[in-house]
Design an enzyme around this catalytic site. Structure first.
Site, PDB file in Angstrom:
ATOM      1  N   GLU A 103     -11.037 -13.240  34.407  1.00 56.29           N
ATOM      2  CA  GLU A 103     -10.289 -14.089  35.350  1.00 56.29           C
ATOM      3  C   GLU A 103      -9.227 -13.303  36.077  1.00 56.29           C
ATOM      4  OE1 GLU A 103      -9.885 -17.823  32.413  1.00 56.29           O
ATOM      5  OE2 GLU A 103      -8.207 -17.350  33.716  1.00 56.29           O
ATOM      6  N   CYS A 343      -3.689 -18.785  30.225  1.00 56.21           N
ATOM      7  CA  CYS A 343      -4.471 -17.549  30.292  1.00 56.21           C
ATOM      8  C   CYS A 343      -5.855 -17.716  29.688  1.00 56.21           C
ATOM      9  CB  CYS A 343      -3.800 -16.482  29.430  1.00 56.21           C
ATOM     10  SG  CYS A 343      -2.270 -15.921  30.038  1.00 56.21           S
TER      11      CYS A 343
HETATM   12  N1  SAH Z   1      -1.772  -8.852  25.926  1.00 57.68           N
HETATM   13  C1  SAH Z   1      -0.633  -8.772  26.759  1.00 57.68           C
HETATM   14  C2  SAH Z   1      -0.814  -9.334  28.170  1.00 57.68           C
HETATM   15  C3  SAH Z   1      -1.544 -10.630  28.351  1.00 57.68           C
HETATM   16  S1  SAH Z   1      -0.737 -12.126  27.903  1.00 57.68           S
HETATM   17  C4  SAH Z   1       0.569  -9.366  26.077  1.00 57.68           C
HETATM   18  O1  SAH Z   1       0.449  -9.819  24.944  1.00 57.68           O
HETATM   19  O2  SAH Z   1       1.646  -9.339  26.631  1.00 57.68           O
HETATM   20  C5  SAH Z   1       0.613 -12.311  29.047  1.00 57.68           C
HETATM   21  C6  SAH Z   1       1.700 -13.211  28.521  1.00 57.68           C
HETATM   22  O3  SAH Z   1       1.266 -14.574  28.485  1.00 57.68           O
HETATM   23  C7  SAH Z   1       2.127 -12.851  27.103  1.00 57.68           C
HETATM   24  O4  SAH Z   1       3.517 -12.881  26.983  1.00 57.68           O
HETATM   25  C8  SAH Z   1       1.503 -13.981  26.296  1.00 57.68           C
HETATM   26  O5  SAH Z   1       2.182 -14.158  25.088  1.00 57.68           O
HETATM   27  C9  SAH Z   1       1.616 -15.160  27.255  1.00 57.68           C
HETATM   28  N2  SAH Z   1       0.717 -16.292  26.957  1.00 57.68           N
HETATM   29  C10 SAH Z   1      -0.541 -16.267  26.484  1.00 57.68           C
HETATM   30  N3  SAH Z   1      -1.046 -17.507  26.316  1.00 57.68           N
HETATM   31  C11 SAH Z   1      -0.062 -18.361  26.694  1.00 57.68           C
HETATM   32  C12 SAH Z   1       0.040 -19.781  26.740  1.00 57.68           C
HETATM   33  N4  SAH Z   1      -0.957 -20.564  26.387  1.00 57.68           N
HETATM   34  N5  SAH Z   1       1.199 -20.303  27.205  1.00 57.68           N
HETATM   35  C13 SAH Z   1       2.222 -19.495  27.596  1.00 57.68           C
HETATM   36  N6  SAH Z   1       2.182 -18.165  27.562  1.00 57.68           N
HETATM   37  C14 SAH Z   1       1.063 -17.600  27.100  1.00 57.68           C
END
Ligand code: SAH
Length: 355
Positions: A103, A343
């Site tokens: 995505e 995400c």
């Molecule tokens: N793997 C990396 C980058 C991808 S996630 C990381 O962990 O940073 C990007 C951000 O989105 C991260 O801070 C993650 O914790 C957050 N994130 C993932 N799923 C989420 C959700 N359902 N609601 C809010 N933030 C979320």
């Protein structure tokens, strides 16, 4: 912390036009009966405009385009599906050459237009609240697949400029530095995009954050911290191997090497990490460090039933405690919560009910 993921599949198909030099492109145009200026036109479309499909090359004849299309490809991925959430956030489900899907998201916000890019197919980190990691990681994205997200975003925006890039989609960028760094380098050097407007989000490791710091560009760094306490963080990010202090230390080294203050991301989950004691622990961990805290109330994920977003009052209280402790805090506005908001959800739907 999981190790390296498999690499992108080798291209056993037609050469990618972007991988050919202007003179190679001109030679292919000549071989297909085109004139020298047709070759220059093609090189400009490919190298300057970053064209992704033949239809757009309106100043070359259809016949020539058809012939050239038998010699080279303009892109490796195709858009399988798009979905627009509230306030104009647009998600793209991209199909890759080996049938995998990823995505990317375009987020308009006032004068800003931000691209949220994926770095891997799936994610090995397995944060308990995140849709991306529910089925693990399939492979790393190749640098062409990374660049194409940028080119597609620009193409989709047309006259409207792309202002920011965040590598916050599927995947853990630090586990794919070998492809990510050259891709970002090209976005900055060849396409003139400011490194200061690119932010890479990571769960670690400290060693990889330091390697990232040596990229030579002042990219932004967002550290997915979620909790100051090691045990609590391990509950939220089960693959974590390092203590929060160690990661924060690496983020400070990042600041020293790049001049960029890190952002500490805290996804807030009701009754898990949103209590005053958790905020106070963050104050103790971060009060002498450079950087700011970004509070992100959890975006619900359909497949995850046992977690909840915090009540707004809880988020406010949390913010107050951080601010009283002297920390800089931003609160991420809820975006696109109506459909496939979090995400990885668009891809998840597709995995569950193949298109
Ligand atoms: N793997 C990396 C980058 C991808 S996630 C990381 O962990 O940073 C990007 C951000 O989105 C991260 O801070 C993650 O914790 C957050 N994130 C993932 N799923 C989420 C959700 N359902 N609601 C809010 N933030 C979320």
């Amino acid at each position: 912390m999981p190790g390296e993921s498999p690499r992108a599949p080798g291209a056993n198909r037609l050469p990618l036009a972007r991988g050919l030099s202007p003179s190679e492109l001109e030679a292919l145009v000549a071989a297909e009966g085109g004139k020298a200026f047709h070759g220059r036109i093609l090189a400009e479309w490919v190298h300057q405009k970053g064209v992704l499909d033949w239809e757009r090359i309106s100043n070359l004849s259809k016949v020539l385009r058809q012939r050239l299309a038998r010699r080279m490809r303009l892109s490796t991925s195709t858009v399988l599906k798009t979905s627009v959430a509230e306030e104009g956030t647009k998600k793209y489900l991209l199909k890759l050459e080996d049938g995998e899907s990823i995505e990317m998201v375009l987020i308009p916000e006032g004068r800003r237009n931000t691209l949220c890019m994926s770095s891997q197919v799936g994610c090995p980190i397995a944060c308990i609240f995140c849709a991306s990691g529910l089925y693990g990681v399939r492979r790393n994205l190749g640098s062409e697949e990374l660049i194409e997200q940028f080119l597609l975003a620009r193409q989709e925006l047309g006259e409207t400029p792309l202002t920011n890039i965040v590598v916050m989609g599927l995947g853990e960028p630090m586990l794919n530095l070998a492809e990510l760094l050259p891709a970002l380098e090209r976005i900055v050097r060849n396409h003139g995009f400011s490194a200061r407007r690119i932010t890479v989000s990571t769960s670690g490791t400290s060693e990889r954050i330091r390697r990232f710091a040596r990229s030579g560009h002042p990219y932004g760094l967002a550290l997915s911290l979620h909790a100051a306490d090691a045990e609590l963080r391990k509950q939220l990010v089960p693959t974590a191997t390092e203590e929060p202090e160690v990661l924060v230390q690496a983020s400070q080294d990042y600041f020293r090497l790049t001049g960029r203050e890190p952002t500490f991301e805290i996804v807030l989950l009701r009754n898990r990490n949103d209590e005053p004691q958790h905020a106070r622990a963050l104050v103790r961990l971060l009060q002498k460090q450079r950087g700011k805290v970004n509070l992100i109330p959890w975006n619900p994920v359909e497949e995850i039933q046992d977690l909840f977003s915090p009540e707004p009052e809880r988020v406010e209280r949390f913010r107050e405690i951080l601010e009283e402790g002297g920390l800089k805090v931003t609160l991420r506005r809820r975006r696109g919560r109506d459909r496939n908001a979090a995400c990885g959800q668009l891809r998840l739907n597709q995995l569950v009910e193949p298109a």
